[in-house]
Each structure stands twice: as structure tokens, then as C-alpha cells.
Motif scaffolding. Structure first.
Motif, mmCIF file in Angstrom:
data_model
loop_
_atom_site.group_PDB
_atom_site.id
_atom_site.type_symbol
_atom_site.label_atom_id
_atom_site.label_comp_id
_atom_site.label_asym_id
_atom_site.label_seq_id
_atom_site.Cartn_x
_atom_site.Cartn_y
_atom_site.Cartn_z
ATOM 1 N N LEU A 21 -33.672 -21.880 -41.691
ATOM 2 C CA LEU A 21 -32.655 -21.668 -43.055
ATOM 3 C C LEU A 21 -32.190 -20.320 -43.079
ATOM 4 C CD1 LEU A 21 -34.608 -23.960 -45.669
ATOM 5 C CD2 LEU A 21 -32.646 -24.593 -44.324
ATOM 6 N N VAL A 47 -29.343 -27.303 -49.187
ATOM 7 C CA VAL A 47 -30.163 -28.083 -48.401
ATOM 8 C C VAL A 47 -30.419 -29.590 -48.905
ATOM 9 C CG1 VAL A 47 -31.989 -28.273 -46.760
ATOM 10 C CG2 VAL A 47 -31.223 -26.106 -47.628
ATOM 11 N N LEU A 88 -35.629 -23.990 -53.004
ATOM 12 C CA LEU A 88 -36.391 -24.832 -52.000
ATOM 13 C C LEU A 88 -37.060 -24.005 -51.022
ATOM 14 C CD1 LEU A 88 -36.802 -27.399 -50.130
ATOM 15 C CD2 LEU A 88 -35.027 -26.414 -48.544
ATOM 16 N N VAL A 89 -36.877 -22.809 -50.802
ATOM 17 C CA VAL A 89 -37.872 -21.768 -49.789
ATOM 18 C C VAL A 89 -39.001 -21.615 -50.869
ATOM 19 C CG1 VAL A 89 -37.742 -19.582 -48.678
ATOM 20 C CG2 VAL A 89 -36.070 -21.044 -48.279
ATOM 21 N N ASN A 149 -30.980 -26.248 -53.958
ATOM 22 C CA ASN A 149 -30.431 -24.759 -53.687
ATOM 23 C C ASN A 149 -31.319 -24.247 -52.846
ATOM 24 O OD1 ASN A 149 -28.531 -25.221 -55.705
ATOM 25 N ND2 ASN A 149 -29.339 -23.905 -57.368
ATOM 26 N N THR A 150 -30.812 -23.670 -51.672
ATOM 27 C CA THR A 150 -31.895 -23.156 -50.737
ATOM 28 C C THR A 150 -32.850 -22.244 -50.980
ATOM 29 O OG1 THR A 150 -29.833 -22.996 -49.187
ATOM 30 C CG2 THR A 150 -31.685 -21.895 -48.429
ATOM 31 N N GLU A 151 -32.405 -21.164 -51.943
ATOM 32 C CA GLU A 151 -33.557 -20.323 -52.525
ATOM 33 C C GLU A 151 -34.669 -21.250 -53.261
ATOM 34 O OE1 GLU A 151 -32.165 -16.506 -54.191
ATOM 35 O OE2 GLU A 151 -31.258 -16.287 -52.416
ATOM 36 N N ARG A 197 -28.440 -19.968 -43.174
ATOM 37 C CA ARG A 197 -27.983 -19.500 -44.543
ATOM 38 C C ARG A 197 -27.205 -20.342 -44.996
ATOM 39 N NH1 ARG A 197 -31.243 -15.389 -44.795
ATOM 40 N NH2 ARG A 197 -30.819 -15.538 -47.083
ATOM 41 N N PRO A 198 -27.447 -21.768 -45.361
ATOM 42 C CA PRO A 198 -26.674 -22.656 -46.044
ATOM 43 C C PRO A 198 -26.916 -22.389 -47.536
ATOM 44 C CG PRO A 198 -28.923 -23.721 -45.362
ATOM 45 C CD PRO A 198 -28.731 -22.356 -44.856
ATOM 46 N N LYS A 199 -26.061 -22.631 -48.446
ATOM 47 C CA LYS A 199 -26.370 -22.391 -49.956
ATOM 48 C C LYS A 199 -27.211 -23.677 -50.648
ATOM 49 C CE LYS A 199 -23.737 -20.750 -53.778
ATOM 50 N NZ LYS A 199 -22.283 -20.541 -54.566
ATOM 51 N N ILE A 252 -38.815 -23.042 -42.249
ATOM 52 C CA ILE A 252 -37.780 -21.905 -43.022
ATOM 53 C C ILE A 252 -37.176 -21.031 -42.218
ATOM 54 C CG2 ILE A 252 -38.891 -22.399 -45.222
ATOM 55 C CD1 ILE A 252 -40.352 -19.724 -44.825
ATOM 56 N N THR A 289 -23.440 -26.690 -46.931
ATOM 57 C CA THR A 289 -24.679 -27.549 -47.127
ATOM 58 C C THR A 289 -25.388 -27.835 -45.670
ATOM 59 O OG1 THR A 289 -23.495 -28.513 -49.011
ATOM 60 C CG2 THR A 289 -25.181 -29.878 -47.997
#
Lengths: 133, 406
Positions: free
Chosen positions: B118, B126, B213-214, B209-211, B122-124, B115, B10
Motif C-alpha cells: 500500500l 482499499v 485501514l493501515v 480509507n487507506t489511512e 498509495r491508493p486512496k 502494508i 482504489t
């Protein structure tokens, strides 16, 4: 209906020509840029419907050019077309609408162009329908 | 390589780039998160202490306007707590203008423009945090909740009486805490399903979840009709698209120690939160051994009360001197404040190194750092006169700004 105009940003002359030939054969009009600065110049000057973008180029890379495209033309459809799938790990590449790993035959690229352009047309249609009183 | 725990996966992004307009003139020379709070603290200390207690050890602070005092505070008080050898960091990031040649256009744009950070880390998960909230929060509990719900986004929420809810983002949830509706500052706020007198409001704290968010910030960045704000744009759009967005209601999920939450949005809310601290039974006690708040304090001598000086219901920080005959009531004195002989200070907040000279009378005043109030001066006594020289809030709090000359 006017032919869609595709900008191909690719530093390798042979590859660029090949893609352009295939695109023309599929009924599109093409514009060519060998690097980011040529691409930016064309973007400022020409009407463009879609961009095919290589990443690994001398000077400014495709991943650096991508945010610039987004800034100059928000909503411009972009297909990243690269030999390296690992560029997907860079979240900046997610700014593109599609990510295609190069293959010897340009078939999947043409398919992607068709697919993305039809999605764009659909979006435009939806917007117009919404705007009608 | 050992399996990483959820906390190591995180990363926190603390949004500290706002102009702080509504807290002006306290934000005249510094960003809102660097504004002092509770005597010895700066507002960002509360969020950072929460991170520290929760085991979040990778933190980006996204700064922008007037960031130097904030940078300095973080460098002096916080940076040394993070071990780069262990992959830990607390890094301040001013706008890089790498993706957009503009300043941050909103909270979501601040994340969008970063981004690449991130991609690199590479967090899972955020955690998107605000640098201007006063609260205690165990982010571990929020993470557990997020995992148990299989959520894509979890929003920390609290409840407020329905009549106060119009100032906030109001959530509509189903019986499983899934958010099914979200309205920013609604005129007619929806109530909780089981409590018609209260609404569930967003605290502006998001776990993604990072993906997700992105994708969400990229989608938002491409929209020309967006204010690029999480509360106004990104969350409503995710809810509308049917994403797995859940509400973590702190009043339901956490013990009472964690129920206080204050967004220091305006001068009046800043003032009220302080008066709450010096009330007989504060709902946010600064003294709590379980969840201490950390800060940077320079080495200062202890506070000294001379002769018959009187203090009642006060926060008195190190380095303060209160001379004989002075009366200080229901007030907050930050480090190094000097109160001269016979001065009277009531219901006031005096920030670092303020000097109140002999015979002054201050009522309901906030005095910014390093200001000297000259002998015999009266502030907060005649509001008509004060309005001509200072900012006076709607509720009659007088603000004496930094750098003022009498």
C-alpha cells in the motif's frame, strides 16, 4: 521508582552520545546500539522500556528493524528519530508510536520520551484497574 | 498529470489464503478460490468479474496455502486483461514474511503483513474482498455510498431472516446507516430497526480509507489478545472507538440483479448453491449479458448428447459427452465430463474431466476433478457403504475426492 531504560539505536557516534547525555540528564538510563544487530542483541538480553530508532543506518535499516522489534516485544514503545520526514510515507514507519524529525537540539526528543512513557504508564494503570476484581 | 478518478484511486486486495478446511476434500490440492463453481468457473472468477465490471484495475490476490492451481488459473484467464502500461495489474502475493516471520494469522494480519504494498501503490481507498464468495456486486455504487457518507469504512451487508443470522457478523445501524454495534456470531441477533424479522449481516467485504485501514491493522497487530480478523476484531474495535463505519445494504442500495450473495463456507452450502443454479428459476442466473462472469476455458469441442441420452435441468459445459441411454438430471457437468452408456446421474456435481463409466448410478454426489468412476459403480445410493469410503456431509452429500482409486 526505577529509572526508565532507553535504547538509542543510532549509527552516528556523536549524535548518539549527545542524545544519551541529554537523556541521562533528564533522569533516564540509556543503552546504545550502533546498528540493527547490536540493537537486537540488547533487546534479547536487557530489560528495555523504550526505543529511539534511527532509520538510515548501514546494513539493516530502522524500518526493517521496526517490525522485528514489534515481533520480539509486542507493545514496546518506539520513537522513530530520523533526519528525513519522507519516511513517514512508508506505512511500516506507522508501526512506531511516534515519528520525530531530527533537530539540532534534543529538546523535542526528550519531550516525546516523557510523553510516551507517561502514556505507557497510564495504559498499564488502566489494565491493572480493569484486572482488579 | 491528470486528476485521478475515484476508481483509479482504489485498489483491491482479495483474500485467498485460507486453508479451506470446511470445504475439504475439495480443497485437498487447491485453495478455496480455485475450487470450480457453476460448471466452467472457479470461485474467484465472481469477485474478479465484479472488479472488472466495476473498473477496479489494481488488484492484489493474497495467496498462501496450495496456491499453484489458483496462480495458474489467474495467469491463464485473467492476467492478460490488465495493462501494466496503464498502471493496471493483477498480482498474486504469497506471504513475504517481511514484517512477521509467520504465515497469515487472520484476515487483518494478511493485510498488515502487506502494508508495504500500500505504501508503494498509495491508493486512496482499499477494497478488501474475499476470494470465496459467489455474488454480483457493483463496487462503484459502494464507493459512491462511501463518499456520500464521508465514511472511513463501509461494510457491504445483506439481510437474512433473524433465525439464520447467528452464523454471521450482525450489524446494528442507526437511521443514517452508521454502524453503532457489531457482534460476530451472536446467540441473540439484533433485528433491523424497521424490520423485526430480519437482521443485517456483514458480507465480509470492506471499503476502507487507506489511512484508516493501515492504522487499524497496525493497532490490531500490536494486540496479543487478537485473532487478527476483520470481522471478529478490527471492525468491532473501530465501531467501539466511534469511527465512521457505515453499512452498505445491497438489498436497499442495488437492483435485484445484485441481491444474491453466497459465502461458499461448507460442502453443504457449496452443494446447495449449485442445486439453486439448476432449479427452474435460479436466483443467481449465470446467463446475464449485463454482468457476465469471465473465466478461463481451454479450447474444447462443444458438448455432445448421443442417441436417446436425457438431460433435465442441467448445466452442461463444453467438452462433455453423454452417451446413449444415460440420464442426467439436476446436475452440473464441468468441462470434459464423460457420462457412459446407461449411466444415471441425479442431483450431482461432476467437476472437470470426471469420467462416469457405463451403467453407474450417482445420487447427490460431488466428484472432484479427473476422477474415473468404474463401470457399474453406485455412489449416493447406499450411504452406509459410502460413509466407509468417502466424506458424507450432514445432509447426505457424498464427496468423491481427487486422486481416489476404486
Amino acid at each position: 521508582m526505577a529509572k526508565a531504560r532507553i535504547l538509542v539505536v543510532e549509527d552516528d557516534d556523536k549524535q548518539r552520545q549527545l542524545y544519551c547525555e541529554e537523556l541521562i540528564a533528564a533522569g533516564y538510563e540509556t543503552l546504545e546500539a550502533r546498528n540493527a544487530s547490536e540493537a537486537e542483541e540488547l533487546l534479547n538480553r536487557e530489560q528495555i522500556d523504550l526505543i529511539i530508532l534511527d532509520i538510515n543506518m548501514p546494513g539493516v535499516s530502522g524500518l526493517e528493524l521496526l517490525p522485528r522489534i514489534h515481533e520480539l516485544h509486542p507493545g514496546m514503545p518506539v520513537i522513530i528519530h530520523t533526519a528525513y520526514g519522507s519516511y513517514r510515507d512508508d506505512f511500516i514507519s506507522w508501526l512506531a508510536d511516534m515519528f520525530i524529525v531530527k533537530s539540532p537540539d534534543a529538546g523535542n526528543l526528550i519531550e516525546a520520551v516523557e510523553d510516551l512513557l507517561s502514556r505507557q504508564r497510564e495504559k498499564k494503570f488502566q489494565r491493572e484497574v480493569k484486572q482488579e476484581p | 498529470m491528470r486528476q485521478q478518478g475515484v476508481l483509479e484511486q482504489t485498489l483491491a486486495m482479495i483474500l485467498a489464503g485460507g486453508v479451506g478446511e470446511r470445504l475439504y476434500p475439495l480443497t485437498k490440492v487447491k485453495a478455496k478460490p480455485a475450487v470450480p463453481f457453476g460448471g466452467i468457473y472457479r470461485i474467484i472468477d465472481f469477485t474478479l468479474s465484479n472488479c472488472l465490471h466495476s473498473g477496479i484495475r489494481r488488484i492484489f490476490v493474497l495467496t498462501q496455502h496450495k496456491s499453484l492451481p489458483l496462480d495458474r488459473h489467474l495467469w491463464l484467464g485473467w492476467s492478460s486483461l490488465f495493462r501494466t502500461e496503464l498502471g493496471e495489474f493483477l498480482a498474486t502475493v504469497p506471504p513475504q514474511q517481511r514484517l512477521v516471520r509467520e504465515w497469515y494469522r487472520g484476515t487483518a494480519d494478511a493485510v498488515f503483513q502487506n502494508i508495504d504494498l500500500l505504501s508503494h501503490e498509495r491508493p486512496k481507498f482499499v477494497l478488501i474482498l474475499a476470494g470465496d464468495h459467489v455474488y454480483r456486486m457493483d463496487y462503484r455504487a459502494m464507493l459512491q455510498f462511501h463518499l456520500s457518507k464521508n465514511a472511513e469504512v463501509t461494510i457491504a451487508c445483506t439481510t437474512v431472516p433473524i433465525k439464520d443470522a447467528s452464523r454471521f457478523g450482525v450489524m446494528e445501524v442507526d437511521e443514517n446507516d452508521k454502524i453503532i454495534g457489531f457482534e460476530e456470531k451472536p446467540q441473540k441477533p439484533k433485528s433491523l430497526p424497521n424490520d423485526p424479522s430480519h437482521s443485517l449481516i456483514s458480507m465480509g467485504i470492506y471499503l476502507f480509507n487507506t489511512e484508516t485501514l493501515v492504522r487499524a491493522v497496525i493497532q490490531d497487530a500490536k494486540r496479543t489478545d487478537s485473532d487478527h480478523d476483520f470481522g471478529k476484531n478490527v471492525i468491532p474495535s473501530l465501531v467501539q472507538q466511534g469511527a465512521q463505519v457505515f453499512a452498505f445494504n445491497i438489498r436497499k442500495e442495488l437492483p435485484p440483479l445484485f441481491h444474491y450473495w453466497q459465502d461458499i463456507g461448507t460442502l453443504d452450502s457449496y452443494y446447495d448453491a449449485h442445486m439453486e443454479l439448476v432449479s427452474p428459476n435460479p436466483s443467481f442466473p449465470l446467463h446475464d449479458d449485463e454482468w457476465t462472469i469471465r473465466t478461463y476455458l481451454p479450447p474444447l469441442p462443444p458438448a455432445v448428447l448421443k442417441g436417446d441420452a436425457v438431460t433435465r435441468y442441467c448445466v452442461v459445459s463444453p467438452g462433455c459427452v453423454i452417451e446413449e441411454g444415460a440420464i442426467v438430471e439436476h446436475s452440473i457437468l464441468s468441462p470434459g465430463v464423460y457420462i457412459g452408456k446407461g449411466a444415471v446421474v441425479r442431483r450431482s456435481i461432476l467437476l472437470h474431466r470426471v469420467r462416469v463409466s457405463e451403467g453407474c448410478h450417482l445420487e447427490k454426489v460431488i466428484v472432484d476433478e479427473d476422477v474415473t468412476i468404474p463401470q457399474g459403480e453406485q455412489i449416493g445410493v447406499d450411504l452406509e457403504r459410502d460413509r466407509k469410503r468417502f466424506t458424507v456431509t450432514e445432509r447426505g452429500v457424498v464427496i468423491v475426492p481427487v486422486g481416489v482409486a476404486f
